[in-house]
Design an enzyme around this catalytic site. Sequence first.
Site, mmCIF file in Angstrom:
data_model
loop_
_atom_site.group_PDB
_atom_site.id
_atom_site.type_symbol
_atom_site.label_atom_id
_atom_site.label_comp_id
_atom_site.label_asym_id
_atom_site.label_seq_id
_atom_site.Cartn_x
_atom_site.Cartn_y
_atom_site.Cartn_z
ATOM 1 N N GLU A 1 0.854 -1.214 0.000
ATOM 2 C CA GLU A 1 0.000 0.000 0.000
ATOM 3 C C GLU A 1 0.887 1.260 0.000
ATOM 4 O O GLU A 1 0.538 2.288 0.577
ATOM 5 C CB GLU A 1 -0.937 -0.035 1.216
ATOM 6 C CG GLU A 1 -2.156 0.872 1.159
ATOM 7 C CD GLU A 1 -3.031 0.667 -0.053
ATOM 8 O OE1 GLU A 1 -3.316 -0.484 -0.419
ATOM 9 O OE2 GLU A 1 -3.425 1.692 -0.658
HETATM 10 C C1 FAD Z 1 2.897 -9.673 0.146
HETATM 11 C C2 FAD Z 1 2.616 -8.557 -0.796
HETATM 12 C C3 FAD Z 1 1.306 -8.266 -1.132
HETATM 13 C C4 FAD Z 1 1.042 -7.257 -2.063
HETATM 14 N N1 FAD Z 1 -0.264 -7.044 -2.462
HETATM 15 C C5 FAD Z 1 -0.486 -6.218 -3.533
HETATM 16 C C6 FAD Z 1 -1.793 -6.137 -4.122
HETATM 17 O O1 FAD Z 1 -2.754 -6.746 -3.651
HETATM 18 N N2 FAD Z 1 -1.943 -5.372 -5.226
HETATM 19 C C7 FAD Z 1 -0.900 -4.672 -5.782
HETATM 20 O O2 FAD Z 1 -1.098 -4.024 -6.797
HETATM 21 N N3 FAD Z 1 0.342 -4.710 -5.218
HETATM 22 C C8 FAD Z 1 0.566 -5.473 -4.122
HETATM 23 N N4 FAD Z 1 1.830 -5.550 -3.579
HETATM 24 C C9 FAD Z 1 2.891 -4.701 -4.102
HETATM 25 C C10 FAD Z 1 3.278 -3.584 -3.148
HETATM 26 O O3 FAD Z 1 2.271 -2.627 -3.075
HETATM 27 C C11 FAD Z 1 4.646 -3.041 -3.609
HETATM 28 O O4 FAD Z 1 5.594 -4.001 -3.253
HETATM 29 C C12 FAD Z 1 4.985 -1.700 -3.009
HETATM 30 O O5 FAD Z 1 4.104 -0.709 -3.435
HETATM 31 C C13 FAD Z 1 6.413 -1.253 -3.364
HETATM 32 O O6 FAD Z 1 6.736 -1.475 -4.694
HETATM 33 P P1 FAD Z 1 8.047 -2.326 -5.077
HETATM 34 O O7 FAD Z 1 8.099 -3.481 -4.172
HETATM 35 O O8 FAD Z 1 8.025 -2.597 -6.524
HETATM 36 O O9 FAD Z 1 9.255 -1.408 -4.722
HETATM 37 P P2 FAD Z 1 9.944 -0.289 -5.673
HETATM 38 O O10 FAD Z 1 8.913 0.600 -6.210
HETATM 39 O O11 FAD Z 1 10.851 -0.962 -6.630
HETATM 40 O O12 FAD Z 1 10.805 0.496 -4.615
HETATM 41 C C14 FAD Z 1 12.004 -0.075 -4.057
HETATM 42 C C15 FAD Z 1 12.478 0.806 -2.922
HETATM 43 O O13 FAD Z 1 12.772 2.112 -3.401
HETATM 44 C C16 FAD Z 1 12.035 3.098 -2.710
HETATM 45 N N5 FAD Z 1 11.573 4.098 -3.671
HETATM 46 C C17 FAD Z 1 10.973 3.897 -4.860
HETATM 47 N N6 FAD Z 1 10.737 5.073 -5.474
HETATM 48 C C18 FAD Z 1 11.177 6.043 -4.653
HETATM 49 C C19 FAD Z 1 11.210 7.472 -4.711
HETATM 50 N N7 FAD Z 1 10.697 8.139 -5.732
HETATM 51 N N8 FAD Z 1 11.751 8.130 -3.664
HETATM 52 C C20 FAD Z 1 12.232 7.477 -2.603
HETATM 53 N N9 FAD Z 1 12.236 6.144 -2.491
HETATM 54 C C21 FAD Z 1 11.728 5.426 -3.505
HETATM 55 C C22 FAD Z 1 10.868 2.363 -2.049
HETATM 56 O O14 FAD Z 1 10.467 2.972 -0.845
HETATM 57 C C23 FAD Z 1 11.446 0.965 -1.806
HETATM 58 O O15 FAD Z 1 12.105 0.910 -0.575
HETATM 59 C C24 FAD Z 1 2.097 -6.517 -2.616
HETATM 60 C C25 FAD Z 1 3.418 -6.798 -2.243
HETATM 61 C C26 FAD Z 1 3.684 -7.805 -1.366
HETATM 62 C C27 FAD Z 1 5.125 -8.115 -1.032
#
Ligand code: FAD
Length: 591
Positions: free
Chosen positions: A435
């Site tokens: 989220e």
């Molecule tokens: C168990 C689980 C359930 C989930 N359920 C859902 C679901 O139901 N539906 C859905 O759509 N998604 C779901 N997700 C996805 C989840 O919402 C994402 O993992 C989350 O939003 C972060 O995206 P990412 O993991 O791709 O990280 P990334 O976007 O790749 O980010 C990696 C890191 O970089 C940081 N970062 C990225 N951009 C910036 C910026 N501009 N400035 C500063 N820091 C930054 C982030 O804080 C993070 O620490 C789920 C994930 C998991 C693990």
Amino acid sequence: MPSYTAPVRDMQFVLHEMLEVSQAGIPGYEDLDRDTTQAILDEAGKLASGVLAPLNAVGDAQGCRLENGVVCTPDGFRAAFDQLRRGGWTALDCDPEYGGQGLPYLMSTAVGEILSAANMAFNMYAGLTHGAYNAIHAHGSPEQKAMYLPKLVSCDWGGTMNLTEPHCGTDLGLIRTKAEPQDDGSYAITGTKIWISAGEHDLCDNIIHLVLARIPGGPEGIKGLSLFIVPKFLVNEDSSLGARNTLECVGLEHKMGIHGNATCVMSYEGAEGWLIGEPHKGMRAMFTMMNEARLGVGLQGYAQGAVAYQNALAFAKERQQGRAVTGIAAPDAPADPIIVHPDVRRGLMDQKAITEGARAFVFWGASLIDRAQRCNDPDAEGLISLLTPVIKGFLTDKGFETCVLAQQTPGGAGFTRDLGLEQFVRDARITMIYEGTNGIQSLDLVGRKLAADGGKHVMAFFDLVKTFIAENKGDEAFEAQFLTPLKSASKDLQAAAMFFMQKGMTSPDEALAGSYDFMHLFGHVCLGLMWARMARAAGKAMGSGGDTAFLQAKIATGRYYMARQLPATKLHLARIESGAAPVMALDPAAF
Ligand SMILES: Cc1cc2nc3c(=O)[nH]c(=O)nc-3n(C[C@H](O)[C@H](O)[C@H](O)COP(=O)(O)OP(=O)(O)OC[C@H]3O[C@@H](n4cnc5c(N)ncnc54)[C@H](O)[C@@H]3O)c2cc1C
């Protein structure tokens, strides 16, 4: 095996002593008298302790299985889900026009804490469905509402949110999933979504996927996204189920926690979907749901802390090690229970103070959402919008921290499996990530919310603190123990806000390097305000003959928070004012 008892006494205190719900002047709150809320919370507590909590370890041990495109949930989940559905628990705050009970969101929040604490992975199936209900209710056409909402309210059908793709999580502007218009007004959806919670399972007859996708020819980036309803089984006009849609779960993620909830890789191959709302306005539709969704995740975080604390406390009263330094406490036993030791107490007091403060904060937040919606109050809307990233980011960090503290209380038994505390740690961890990660919450707070409407909402928050302090002066002890520390912490927050307002314009790095500290600083001031309000309310209730032991403990816990937790604002302010230079000093190659 851990146990769970719903903290009904404490919830009743927040609802009736602190928030004084029946006099809050919010339509629907006048029906929330003590007996009604007690009956609802007691019943939810029975379901939680008797049915859901015993399945928590089962879900963790078994996880979900993918067999020929079908996801089997752990043993016992189907029967428990039927019980949840039959009891009307999924419909509490839903619109009566579609079979809901029309209760305030505040009540479904209180019940949500109970269900989530008992079994977070299980409760997510209904939680995601409620999210889909909200989206269609807010943005669907009358036909879409009539077709989908009654079944989502009853949880005969489940719901999901499909945003994330393999190459994009935070940066949704990179989404590639395509939605091609068809002659009959539908769209053919093609793409891969990953990490979709409850994307496939055997608890419901149908699953209504809400999918963010791109209509070819639309604007680039985030402005070109649209939101679609994509059902697992197509739905006939009379709401009966038709053909299977061309989408499937092609994999399950292996993960650290919430094993009982299926985290799915979803493949859409020209699946039939229908647009919700306007083309290219998908993000706007997502944003309207965000306050509730993020508050819901903040709730999940502290709810795990709440159940972990209960079990740590029970252990601390039983386990005998060493003797109290001030004299033997249990002369007939070979050693005293570990709760006599000040360092064990410190851990328990931190757990209690955070958990009860978080509960008050989330209930207050839910009441702001009710006020915004039921009274059409833009000030309440602005305030909860400001506080939402704080609730999500701060409370999930603190919820996880509480779980770790609870795990520490029993020593080795916290690390091994039998006591179950390590599961709470693993389950709570995801709340800091999904989220929108907590880092992203802090950017939202500093980059968007702080200056929204010319900074009007943060000013309103400061006014609220100031008014509370002004109205509650006169009692020397209360002033020294609660009002003075609150005032000082609020000043730290104002100084930090001023730093961002001045520096943010010229050097965004200055603001962003301190955003995480700002979110925590803000969170502490909110909890300080909650504890001051609770202590005040407890003092009043004691004067009118309330439950003295409970109320005294409430005030003492508040004092602990003010003395031992709230001073953290000073550290956060110092970090913020050190600016971007220490954070950005190294070139990436120098790490
Ligand atoms: C168990 C689980 C359930 C989930 N359920 C859902 C679901 O139901 N539906 C859905 O759509 N998604 C779901 N997700 C996805 C989840 O919402 C994402 O993992 C989350 O939003 C972060 O995206 P990412 O993991 O791709 O990280 P990334 O976007 O790749 O980010 C990696 C890191 O970089 C940081 N970062 C990225 N951009 C910036 C910026 N501009 N400035 C500063 N820091 C930054 C982030 O804080 C993070 O620490 C789920 C994930 C998991 C693990």
